[in-house]
Scaffold this active site. Sequence first.
Site, mmCIF file in Angstrom:
data_model
loop_
_atom_site.group_PDB
_atom_site.id
_atom_site.type_symbol
_atom_site.label_atom_id
_atom_site.label_comp_id
_atom_site.label_asym_id
_atom_site.label_seq_id
_atom_site.Cartn_x
_atom_site.Cartn_y
_atom_site.Cartn_z
ATOM 1 N N PRO A 12 0.970 -1.238 -0.067
ATOM 2 C CA PRO A 12 -0.084 -0.060 0.106
ATOM 3 C C PRO A 12 0.900 1.133 0.124
ATOM 4 O O PRO A 12 0.500 2.263 -0.433
ATOM 5 C CB PRO A 12 -0.834 -0.151 1.256
ATOM 6 N N GLU B 173 2.660 -7.176 8.256
ATOM 7 C CA GLU B 173 2.475 -5.974 8.330
ATOM 8 C C GLU B 173 3.336 -5.524 7.023
ATOM 9 O O GLU B 173 3.698 -4.268 6.703
ATOM 10 C CB GLU B 173 2.844 -5.398 9.414
ATOM 11 N N ASP C 177 -7.518 0.082 -25.761
ATOM 12 C CA ASP C 177 -7.862 -0.199 -24.341
ATOM 13 C C ASP C 177 -8.291 1.117 -23.708
ATOM 14 O O ASP C 177 -7.449 2.064 -24.017
ATOM 15 C CB ASP C 177 -6.571 -0.477 -23.419
HETATM 16 N N1 LIG Z 1 -2.315 -1.275 -2.861
HETATM 17 C C1 LIG Z 1 -2.647 -2.676 -2.907
HETATM 18 C C2 LIG Z 1 -1.988 -3.493 -1.891
HETATM 19 C C3 LIG Z 1 -0.921 -4.301 -2.129
HETATM 20 C C4 LIG Z 1 -0.275 -4.930 -1.056
HETATM 21 C C5 LIG Z 1 -0.957 -4.885 0.315
HETATM 22 C C6 LIG Z 1 -0.379 -5.670 1.382
HETATM 23 C C7 LIG Z 1 -1.351 -5.774 2.478
HETATM 24 C C8 LIG Z 1 -0.573 -6.215 3.540
HETATM 25 C C9 LIG Z 1 0.507 -6.860 3.604
HETATM 26 C C10 LIG Z 1 1.445 -6.804 2.374
HETATM 27 C C11 LIG Z 1 0.788 -6.349 1.283
HETATM 28 N N2 LIG Z 1 -2.229 -4.212 0.245
HETATM 29 C C12 LIG Z 1 -2.573 -3.456 -0.510
#
Ligand SMILES: NCc1ccc(-c2ccccc2)nc1
Length: 241
Positions: A87, A114, A171
């Site tokens: 994220p 996390e 697209d």
């Molecule tokens: N933006 C999309 C996305 C990508 C990865 C993760 C994520 C959540 C927890 C642990 C590891 C990756 N969450 C959202």
Amino acid sequence: TPYRVDVVTIFPEYLAPLRQSLLGKAAERGLVAIGVHDLRRWTDDVHRTVDDAPYGGGPGMVMRPEPWARALEAVRPPGTRLVVPTPAGRSFTQAVAAEWAAEPGLVFACGRYEGIDQRVADWAARHGPVSEVSIGDYVLAGGESAVLVMVEAVTRLIPGVVGNRESVEYDSHADGLLEGPSYTRPASWRGLDVPPVLLSGDHAAIARWRRAESLRRTAARRPDLLAALPEDALGPADRAV
Ligand SMILES: NCc1ccc(-c2ccccc2)nc1
């Protein structure tokens, strides 16, 4: 040589869809080669531990660096881009997908908990490009879903994977705008009619109408995309819309 995709994850079964349909056929045809690898293969304790408590405290667990380094040393061809869904990443866009489709392949590191000890990305950057990317502003339980999304977006841009080249070139986002509405038979359906211009056979008028619809929809739904367009992207005819 096929475009190579490798994924390291603690949930290899989650990546099973990569063997289906479009991608499955492309793999059979030798256009794409896919490898899915269980991170626990590179642990060295009887419990196959991949996580530990975060330094500095705080909730949840963090993925330990050593299993990741061993996995990437075994899986990642030197110089291959490592993609880490998070994220906290830069945005993954159609432009990024097109860039990556032109490279020899990708390795994906799927985080859970996390996330992964930051030193893994720092260490991996010594052995090739590393991209920490987000597919949108929402938090998932892990990176696996994001990998499915990105693999689909990238591999459909590899020549030969999608039969109909035109559909790729036309697209949404290909010209920076959203696609307008699509219609097919019947011309009149439950009291709803297809816009007459589409049945007119006047291809210039149809092209003008489609461009206008695309601009109208983009302005309504994604004004951010409109603002991001290069200066010369909108012609005189567009301004009339
Ligand atoms: N933006 C999309 C996305 C990508 C990865 C993760 C994520 C959540 C927890 C642990 C590891 C990756 N969450 C959202």
